[in-house]
Structures are given as structure tokens and as C-alpha cells.
Enzyme design. Structure first.
Site, PDB file in Angstrom:
ATOM      1  N   TYR A 257      37.615  32.073  38.645  1.00  0.00           N
ATOM      2  CA  TYR A 257      37.954  31.555  39.970  1.00  0.00           C
ATOM      3  C   TYR A 257      36.856  30.716  40.613  1.00  0.00           C
ATOM      4  CZ  TYR A 257      42.033  34.630  40.125  1.00  0.00           C
ATOM      5  OH  TYR A 257      43.241  35.237  39.862  1.00  0.00           O
TER       6      TYR A 257
ATOM      7  N   THR B 204      43.808  33.862  31.541  1.00  0.00           N
ATOM      8  CA  THR B 204      44.820  34.794  32.035  1.00  0.00           C
ATOM      9  C   THR B 204      44.956  34.781  33.554  1.00  0.00           C
ATOM     10  OG1 THR B 204      43.084  36.461  31.603  1.00  0.00           O
ATOM     11  CG2 THR B 204      44.952  36.393  30.101  1.00  0.00           C
ATOM     12  N   GLU B 205      43.971  34.209  34.248  1.00  0.00           N
ATOM     13  CA  GLU B 205      44.082  33.952  35.689  1.00  0.00           C
ATOM     14  C   GLU B 205      43.167  32.788  36.051  1.00  0.00           C
ATOM     15  OE1 GLU B 205      43.459  37.205  38.419  1.00  0.00           O
ATOM     16  OE2 GLU B 205      44.517  38.635  37.118  1.00  0.00           O
ATOM     17  N   ASN B 206      43.696  31.890  36.887  1.00  0.00           N
ATOM     18  CA  ASN B 206      42.889  30.834  37.493  1.00  0.00           C
ATOM     19  C   ASN B 206      43.700  30.281  38.645  1.00  0.00           C
ATOM     20  OD1 ASN B 206      42.422  27.432  37.153  1.00  0.00           O
ATOM     21  ND2 ASN B 206      40.650  28.736  37.563  1.00  0.00           N
TER      22      ASN B 206
END
Length: 431
Positions: A283, A341-343
Site C-alpha cells: 500500500y 493479493t492487495e493493492n
């Protein structure tokens, strides 16, 4: 209009495009969980309530996912729903999860299934959560149940989401349940969560030999501020320590099977090399600046923002270049395929999200050109959700939802349309 200096960044044909969510943050009414109980018991803590009611509206959301062109969806199972009381599995809950996953399959959307995203059944919390060694075997019993019941659906499995975030926030800073400030508890919980992952990895492969299993780890990019003299030396030393604490100690333990000294001593059976892919949640950049005023925070100011650096609504630095460093480091450590897997970004006005998205995808494209095996990207998140301590105030969704709206109307933001075009074209034009 594109100019002669613009370049179209083409991604591989088999690159997987999707978005991500977690159960507690979107399902609503997770009443048998430790987080639900904590929300009700803590006056200053927002309540998740019905969230965006994905539990009942998943078919509508899957239709929207398909219309937006998403090829994959990262979804979570809530242990507290499946086993609301010790040893009692809820058939109604597991059948609803079956309907969810079958719906995704009908819409041609691949499934990335997360088994644990911070939230525990309340009965587990009351027996001492991860400080209790019994929790490991109970977690594995739950995992076995999920694999036997739903194992036909996932294309990717994630055993644990951001374990170090939960371990540190729950046992060191005291920000998350169970709000402890105890180094011994942190060490015990870390060892037990590593055992839980190793056991889950082995169990999934025993039942599903061809399964692809990983961990979704949080990897912020850490950087010393660069103060001259002894203060700068302190910043550099704490940068190394913090990086080790946040992810290198865990990664080393999983890679070698031997506990990093932060967690204790010894070797955990089945832990060595117990991932088939690396899940990266990225992030922001965090700058570490020496400050006498922050004596109670180890003389570190982590909230200072270098001049000219944009921030998200969370106050996080937008620094796509940090993802390139993380990709290289994780590849060098594991030599495994990588999924982002998340951004994503908290951006209520949707003004910064397009640049945030393309800026990070540009770094991924460069990594691909350099030979790194990045196989997919899951944007966080598909839809506005319950953002833990911030409640519904932080808007991460490609799709906007007002939790106060009785209809919970879903409205794709302009950035959702941009992402759909990127997926359709398998790339985008970058100047």
C-alpha cells in the site's frame, strides 16, 4: 489523446486480473466473532453492523464483477460463521458459502480463498486466542472442514492474511483485539500461527495435491528519513529492525522452517518452504524520522511526509516505486511465483485512485519485463467496506456504497471503469 511519447504497457495473456475483499468487512452480522463483540463493547469503536450485506447480496455483486470484467475474486471465509460454537459446524452458513463460490464459478470468475483474515470465533478468543496451543488444532479442524466441503472451488488458497499486522496490533500496540501489550504473548501467538499455517498447508495438499497455497503478507516499503549524524544512524538501524519485525522474520521462518529469534527457538515441522506462491499486500511507503518528541514511540516519527509526496485519505504515502523493491526482495528470498493479493487506496473523491492504480501496475509491468513471475493483481477493494478501526469512513472500493443507504446501492466509480478497460485491453497507455 496519446502522444508519440506514450507507451502501451501490455501484460501477459495469462495475467490474472481481479479484486479482493474479506468476510467480516463486507458480509455483515458476524455476530459470533471476537471483532463483533469488541465493536459492541468499545464505545469509541465503529460497528460493522450489516456492512454492505454481501452475505445476502453476493449474486448482485458477482454480476457486477462479471460486468466489470474481473477474472478473479479474493474472498474470505469467516471461521466464526462456520463454527459459531466450539465443535458445532453451522450447515446453513457453509451452504451459503457454497452458493457464493458456485455463483462465482457460474460467472466465470476464479476464486482466491482466504481462510483467516484476523477475525476469530468468540469462543476461541475466550480460551486465550492464539496464546492457547489448542487453537492450532482447532483451526486445522476448521480448515479440514472447509477443504472437504468447499475444496472444489478455490483456484488459489491463502491460509493467513497479514499475520504480522494482526500479531503486532493485537499483542504489541494494543490497537486490535485482544488489545494486549505483551512481548511474551506476541512470541507465543507468532509460533502458534506459524504452526497453524504449516499444518493448513500440509492438510490442503493432502486433500488437494494440486492446490496452490500461500500467505498474503503486508510489505510496506520502509525508508530512513536521512537525518545527518547520529540521528541518521539511528534511523537506519531502526529501519532494519522494523523491516525485520514486520516481515523478514516471518518470511525467514517460513523459508527455512526455523523460528527467527523474534519468535523463539527451534524448528516447526512442515514449515520449511510451505508456500507455492507469494502473496504481496502493498500500500505505502513509511519514512522513519528521529524525533525527541516521540520518546514514547522509540524516538521515531512515522507520520512525517517528505515534501512533494502525495498521501491517501488514510495519510499513507503514495509511493509506487516501493513495490518494485518489494517484488525484487520477495523474489530473491523465495524464488516463487508472485500475486499482488492487495493493492489499493482510500480515496473518497476517486481523484487519486486512477494514478495510484496505474502507477503500481507500471512497476509490476517493469518487474515482468525483468523476468519476475508476477502472475496476477487483486485490487483492494472491490467495494467500500468496514475498514476496522476506521469503520466506514475510509473508501477503498472501486464500487461505492453508502452504509447509511437502506438500499445499499452499488455504484461503480470512474476508477472501476478504468480498471475494466485495463483488464479488457490487458494493459494501458503510460506516458
Amino acid at each position: 489523446m496519446p502522444t508519440t511519447m506514450d507507451t502501451f504497457l501490455k501484460f501477459p495473456e495469462n495475467f490474472l486480473w481481479g479484486s479482493a475483499v474479506s468476510g467480516h468487512q463486507i458480509e455483515g452480522a458476524n455476530k459470533h466473532s471476537d471483532w463483533w463483540h469488541w465493536e459492541l463493547a468499545t464505545p469509541e469503536q465503529p460497528e460493522s453492523g450489516k456492512a454492505v450485506d454481501y452475505w445476502n447480496r453476493f449474486e448482485q455483486d458477482h454480476e457486477l464483477l462479471a460486468a466489470m470484467g474481473h477474472q478473479a475474486f479474493r474472498i474470505g471465509i469467516e471461521w466464526a460463521r462456520v463454527e459459531p460454537r466450539k465443535g458445532e459446524f453451522d450447515r446453513t452458513a457453509i451452504e451459503n458459502y457454497r452458493r457464493m463460490l458456485a455463483s462465482l464459478r457460474r460467472h466465470g470468475i476464479q476464486v482466491c480463498l482466504t481462510l483467516h483474515h484476523w477475525v476469530l470465533p468468540r469462543w476461541v478468543a475466550e480460551q486465550g486466542d492464539w496464546t492457547n496451543p489448542d487453537t492450532v488444532e482447532q483451526f486445522l479442524r476448521y480448515v479440514e472442514f472447509i477443504v472437504d466441503e468447499l475444496g472444489d472451488f478455490p483456484d488459489l488458497w491463502i491460509t493467513l492474511n497479514e499475520p504480522m499486522v494482526a500479531l503486532l496490533a493485537g499483542n504489541i500496540s494494543g490497537d486490535f483485539p485482544p488489545q494486549r501489550r505483551s512481548i511474551p504473548a506476541f512470541r507465543t501467538c507468532s509460533r502458534n500461527m506459524l504452526r497453524a499455517h504449516a499444518g493448513a498447508y500440509a492438510l490442503i495438499h493432502k486433500r488437494r495435491p494440486d492446490a496452490r497455497v500461500g500467505i498474503a503478507m503486508a510489505y510496506p516499503y520502509l525508508e530512513a528519513w536521512g537525518t545527518p549524524g547520529l540521528r541518521g544512524w539511528y534511523e537506519r538501524r531502526t529501519e532494519h529492525f522494523t523491516r525485520t519485525l514486520l516481515f523478514r522474520a516471518w518470511d525467514r521462518s517460513v523459508h527455512t522452517g526455523r523460528l527467527h529469534p523474534f519468535f523463539g527457538k527451534g524448528k516447526i515441522d512442515g514449515l520449511e518452504d510451505s508456500i507455492d506462491f507469494c502473496g504481496i499486500n502493498y500500500y505505502f511507503r513509511m519514512s522513519l524520522r528521529f524525533s525527541l518528541r516521540k520518546w514514547n514511540k522509540g524516538f521515531l516519527d512515522i507520520d512525517s511526509i517528505p515534501r512533494g509526496v502525495e498521501t491517501t485519505d488514510m495519510g499513507w504515502q503514495i509511493w509506487p516505486e516501493g513495490l518494485a523493491h518489494i517484488l525484487s526482495e520477495v523474489w530473491a528470498r523465495y524464488g516463487k511465483p508472485i500475486y499482488i493479493t492487495e493493492n489499493g487506496i482510500a480515496d473518497a473523491d476517486d481523484q487519486k485512485r486512477p494514478g495510484y492504480m496505474t502507477g503500481h501496475l507500471k512497476q509490476i509491468h517493469t518487474a515482468l519485463q525483468e523476468g519476475l513471475p508476477v502472475e496476477g493483481y487483486f485490487h483492494w477493494s472491490f467495494i467500500d467496506n468496514f475498514e476496522w478501526k476506521e469503520g466506514f469512513s475510509m473508501k477503498f472500493g472501486l464500487v461505492e456504497v453508502d452504509p447509511a443507504d437502506p438500499e445499499l446501492k452499488r455504484t461503480p466509480r470512474p476508477s472501476a471503469q478504468l480498471y475494466s478497460r485495463i483488464i479488457r485491453d490487458r494493459g494501458f497507455t503510460s506516458s
